[in-house]
Design a protein around this motif. Structure first.
Motif, PDB file in Angstrom:
ATOM      1  N   ASP A  55      -2.510  -0.273  15.516  1.00  0.00           N
ATOM      2  CA  ASP A  55      -3.278   0.529  15.997  1.00  0.00           C
ATOM      3  C   ASP A  55      -2.822   1.693  16.591  1.00  0.00           C
ATOM      4  OD1 ASP A  55      -5.153  -1.393  15.588  1.00  0.00           O
ATOM      5  OD2 ASP A  55      -4.736  -2.674  17.813  1.00  0.00           O
ATOM      6  N   GLU A  56      -1.617   2.250  17.285  1.00  0.00           N
ATOM      7  CA  GLU A  56      -0.702   2.866  17.926  1.00  0.00           C
ATOM      8  C   GLU A  56      -0.349   4.402  17.569  1.00  0.00           C
ATOM      9  OE1 GLU A  56      -2.396   3.577  20.812  1.00  0.00           O
ATOM     10  OE2 GLU A  56      -2.857   1.589  20.816  1.00  0.00           O
ATOM     11  N   TRP A  57       0.062   3.613  15.591  1.00  0.00           N
ATOM     12  CA  TRP A  57       0.609   4.512  15.071  1.00  0.00           C
ATOM     13  C   TRP A  57       0.599   4.523  13.292  1.00  0.00           C
ATOM     14  CZ3 TRP A  57       3.867   2.275  11.084  1.00  0.00           C
ATOM     15  CH2 TRP A  57       4.072   0.529  11.176  1.00  0.00           C
ATOM     16  N   ALA A  58       1.102   5.271  12.884  1.00  0.00           N
ATOM     17  CA  ALA A  58       0.684   5.107  11.068  1.00  0.00           C
ATOM     18  C   ALA A  58       1.562   6.181  10.728  1.00  0.00           C
ATOM     19  CB  ALA A  58      -0.524   5.473  10.419  1.00  0.00           C
ATOM     20  N   VAL A  59       2.071   5.503   9.265  1.00  0.00           N
ATOM     21  CA  VAL A  59       2.941   6.438   8.742  1.00  0.00           C
ATOM     22  C   VAL A  59       2.151   6.812   7.313  1.00  0.00           C
ATOM     23  CG1 VAL A  59       5.022   5.003   7.666  1.00  0.00           C
ATOM     24  CG2 VAL A  59       5.932   6.681   8.036  1.00  0.00           C
ATOM     25  N   GLU A  60       2.792   8.073   6.917  1.00  0.00           N
ATOM     26  CA  GLU A  60       2.386   7.710   5.626  1.00  0.00           C
ATOM     27  C   GLU A  60       3.691   7.349   4.681  1.00  0.00           C
ATOM     28  OE1 GLU A  60      -1.198  11.414   4.787  1.00  0.00           O
ATOM     29  OE2 GLU A  60       0.803  11.416   5.353  1.00  0.00           O
ATOM     30  N   LEU A  61       3.640   6.545   3.223  1.00  0.00           N
ATOM     31  CA  LEU A  61       4.965   6.252   2.465  1.00  0.00           C
ATOM     32  C   LEU A  61       4.480   6.832   1.082  1.00  0.00           C
ATOM     33  CD1 LEU A  61       4.548   2.544   3.347  1.00  0.00           C
ATOM     34  CD2 LEU A  61       6.483   4.704   4.583  1.00  0.00           C
ATOM     35  N   THR A  62       5.543   7.300  -0.063  1.00  0.00           N
ATOM     36  CA  THR A  62       5.275   7.238  -1.382  1.00  0.00           C
ATOM     37  C   THR A  62       4.934   6.163  -2.457  1.00  0.00           C
ATOM     38  OG1 THR A  62       7.474   6.882  -1.867  1.00  0.00           O
ATOM     39  CG2 THR A  62       7.513   8.766  -1.032  1.00  0.00           C
ATOM     40  N   GLU A  63       4.798   6.496  -3.410  1.00  0.00           N
ATOM     41  CA  GLU A  63       4.585   5.412  -3.852  1.00  0.00           C
ATOM     42  C   GLU A  63       5.871   4.116  -3.893  1.00  0.00           C
ATOM     43  OE1 GLU A  63       2.517   4.387  -8.564  1.00  0.00           O
ATOM     44  OE2 GLU A  63       2.315   6.302  -7.698  1.00  0.00           O
ATOM     45  N   ALA A  64       6.482   4.619  -4.757  1.00  0.00           N
ATOM     46  CA  ALA A  64       8.580   4.046  -4.602  1.00  0.00           C
ATOM     47  C   ALA A  64       8.237   3.366  -2.975  1.00  0.00           C
ATOM     48  CB  ALA A  64       9.218   4.716  -4.631  1.00  0.00           C
ATOM     49  N   GLU A  65       8.240   3.680  -1.982  1.00  0.00           N
ATOM     50  CA  GLU A  65       7.608   3.092  -0.868  1.00  0.00           C
ATOM     51  C   GLU A  65       6.787   1.705  -0.303  1.00  0.00           C
ATOM     52  OE1 GLU A  65      10.144   6.818   1.502  1.00  0.00           O
ATOM     53  OE2 GLU A  65       8.149   6.703   1.892  1.00  0.00           O
ATOM     54  N   PHE A  66       5.815   2.620  -0.697  1.00  0.00           N
ATOM     55  CA  PHE A  66       5.266   1.326  -0.314  1.00  0.00           C
ATOM     56  C   PHE A  66       4.958   0.440  -1.464  1.00  0.00           C
ATOM     57  CE2 PHE A  66       0.765  -0.323  -1.246  1.00  0.00           C
ATOM     58  CZ  PHE A  66      -0.296   0.500  -0.025  1.00  0.00           C
ATOM     59  N   HIS A  67       5.270   0.724  -2.275  1.00  0.00           N
ATOM     60  CA  HIS A  67       5.932  -0.647  -3.640  1.00  0.00           C
ATOM     61  C   HIS A  67       6.861  -1.689  -3.008  1.00  0.00           C
ATOM     62  CE1 HIS A  67       6.783  -3.424  -6.761  1.00  0.00           C
ATOM     63  NE2 HIS A  67       6.091  -2.892  -7.539  1.00  0.00           N
ATOM     64  N   ASP A  68       7.734  -1.330  -2.468  1.00  0.00           N
ATOM     65  CA  ASP A  68       9.066  -1.391  -1.749  1.00  0.00           C
ATOM     66  C   ASP A  68       8.207  -2.488  -0.645  1.00  0.00           C
ATOM     67  OD1 ASP A  68      10.421  -1.116  -3.219  1.00  0.00           O
ATOM     68  OD2 ASP A  68      12.277  -0.032  -2.832  1.00  0.00           O
ATOM     69  N   PHE A  69       7.874  -1.758   0.066  1.00  0.00           N
ATOM     70  CA  PHE A  69       6.886  -2.642   1.573  1.00  0.00           C
ATOM     71  C   PHE A  69       5.988  -3.667   0.808  1.00  0.00           C
ATOM     72  CE2 PHE A  69       3.325  -3.085   4.300  1.00  0.00           C
ATOM     73  CZ  PHE A  69       4.268  -3.278   5.588  1.00  0.00           C
ATOM     74  N   CYS A  70       5.799  -3.587   0.683  1.00  0.00           N
ATOM     75  CA  CYS A  70       4.771  -4.446  -0.222  1.00  0.00           C
ATOM     76  C   CYS A  70       5.664  -5.499  -0.840  1.00  0.00           C
ATOM     77  CB  CYS A  70       3.208  -4.708  -0.701  1.00  0.00           C
ATOM     78  SG  CYS A  70       2.129  -3.453  -0.114  1.00  0.00           S
ATOM     79  N   ARG A  71       6.853  -5.544  -2.074  1.00  0.00           N
ATOM     80  CA  ARG A  71       7.691  -6.656  -2.462  1.00  0.00           C
ATOM     81  C   ARG A  71       8.029  -6.983  -1.140  1.00  0.00           C
ATOM     82  NH1 ARG A  71      12.616  -5.659  -4.006  1.00  0.00           N
ATOM     83  NH2 ARG A  71      13.119  -3.731  -3.873  1.00  0.00           N
ATOM     84  N   LEU A  72       8.595  -6.451  -0.138  1.00  0.00           N
ATOM     85  CA  LEU A  72       9.984  -6.929   0.999  1.00  0.00           C
ATOM     86  C   LEU A  72       8.689  -7.936   1.680  1.00  0.00           C
ATOM     87  CD1 LEU A  72      12.141  -4.547   1.199  1.00  0.00           C
ATOM     88  CD2 LEU A  72      13.079  -6.192  -0.031  1.00  0.00           C
ATOM     89  N   LEU A  73       7.061  -7.348   2.049  1.00  0.00           N
ATOM     90  CA  LEU A  73       7.116  -8.018   3.248  1.00  0.00           C
ATOM     91  C   LEU A  73       6.749  -9.540   2.270  1.00  0.00           C
ATOM     92  CD1 LEU A  73       5.552  -8.518   5.933  1.00  0.00           C
ATOM     93  CD2 LEU A  73       2.984  -7.635   4.602  1.00  0.00           C
ATOM     94  N   THR A  74       6.215  -9.937   1.373  1.00  0.00           N
ATOM     95  CA  THR A  74       6.173 -10.601   0.290  1.00  0.00           C
ATOM     96  C   THR A  74       6.912 -11.685   0.407  1.00  0.00           C
ATOM     97  OG1 THR A  74       4.126  -9.871  -0.940  1.00  0.00           O
ATOM     98  CG2 THR A  74       5.102 -11.472  -1.406  1.00  0.00           C
ATOM     99  N   GLN A  75       8.106 -11.303  -0.065  1.00  0.00           N
ATOM    100  CA  GLN A  75       9.614 -11.804  -0.085  1.00  0.00           C
ATOM    101  C   GLN A  75      10.317 -12.493   1.484  1.00  0.00           C
ATOM    102  OE1 GLN A  75      12.077  -9.422  -1.684  1.00  0.00           O
ATOM    103  NE2 GLN A  75      11.620  -9.859  -4.339  1.00  0.00           N
ATOM    104  N   LEU A  76       9.737 -11.887   2.272  1.00  0.00           N
ATOM    105  CA  LEU A  76       9.958 -11.946   3.895  1.00  0.00           C
ATOM    106  C   LEU A  76       9.276 -13.475   3.832  1.00  0.00           C
ATOM    107  CD1 LEU A  76      10.860  -9.153   6.337  1.00  0.00           C
ATOM    108  CD2 LEU A  76      12.445 -10.947   5.727  1.00  0.00           C
ATOM    109  N   SER A  77       8.376 -13.895   4.001  1.00  0.00           N
ATOM    110  CA  SER A  77       6.694 -14.275   4.534  1.00  0.00           C
ATOM    111  C   SER A  77       7.219 -15.590   3.567  1.00  0.00           C
ATOM    112  CB  SER A  77       5.535 -13.945   3.737  1.00  0.00           C
ATOM    113  OG  SER A  77       4.456 -15.217   3.853  1.00  0.00           O
ATOM    114  N   GLN A  78       7.769 -15.199   1.964  1.00  0.00           N
ATOM    115  CA  GLN A  78       8.078 -16.144   1.425  1.00  0.00           C
ATOM    116  C   GLN A  78       9.155 -17.019   2.065  1.00  0.00           C
ATOM    117  OE1 GLN A  78       8.103 -14.597  -2.709  1.00  0.00           O
ATOM    118  NE2 GLN A  78       6.243 -15.214  -2.199  1.00  0.00           N
ATOM    119  N   THR A  79      10.273 -16.375   2.430  1.00  0.00           N
ATOM    120  CA  THR A  79      11.956 -17.054   3.006  1.00  0.00           C
ATOM    121  C   THR A  79      11.235 -18.362   4.082  1.00  0.00           C
ATOM    122  OG1 THR A  79      12.530 -14.933   2.021  1.00  0.00           O
ATOM    123  CG2 THR A  79      13.482 -15.795   3.695  1.00  0.00           C
ATOM    124  N   LEU A  80      10.421 -17.168   4.752  1.00  0.00           N
ATOM    125  CA  LEU A  80      10.063 -17.821   6.226  1.00  0.00           C
ATOM    126  C   LEU A  80       9.265 -19.390   5.906  1.00  0.00           C
ATOM    127  CD1 LEU A  80       9.763 -14.747   8.710  1.00  0.00           C
ATOM    128  CD2 LEU A  80      11.515 -16.551   8.610  1.00  0.00           C
TER     129      LEU A  80
END
Length: 121
Positions: free
Chosen positions: A29-54
């Motif tokens: 709500d209070e912040w946002a950051v723009e990401l390159t395509e590679a950063e965005f891809h890594d964000f999505c991939r790592l978030l999914t992996q974190l969720s699966q690990t937990l």
């Protein structure tokens, strides 16, 4: 798809395929950051992996036991902290410019669901 923005309580995520450099967007709500395509891809991939690990770790923990787990690429770092079913999320962008952000545990579920519905790659 040229432009997509999904929002929920405490989170937002977006994609603009016509943007010259920063095609992705993540924020709260209070912040946002723009990401390159590679950063965005890594964000999505790592978030999914974190969720699966937990989820896999949940059976090993007692109900009141908290956990911290982090994953990183050369572009972004993510950390989940809390319970296997409810955790906060922290982000650091480590390529080029630097940025940090965090989501409350109440926002992470919606953010994760939105990541799973994106079809930008």
């Amino acid at each position: 798809m040229a432009r997509l923005l999904k929002t929920g309580s405490g989170w937002r995520i977006g994609w603009d395929s016509s943007a010259p450099k920063f095609k992705g967007l993540v924020g709260a709500d209070e912040w946002a950051v723009e990401l390159t395509e590679a950063e965005f891809h890594d964000f999505c991939r790592l978030l999914t992996q974190l969720s699966q690990t937990l989820q896999h770790t949940a059976g090993e923990l007692m109900d009141e036991e908290k956990i911290a787990c982090e994953l990183e690429s050369s572009l972004v770092w993510l950390e989940a902290e809390g319970y296997a079913h409810a955790y906060t999320l922290r982000l650091m962008v480590s390529s080029g410019r630097k940025a940090e952000g965090a989501w409350a545990a109440t926002a992470v579920i919606g953010l994760l669901q939105a990541v799973h519905t994106l079809d930008v790659f």
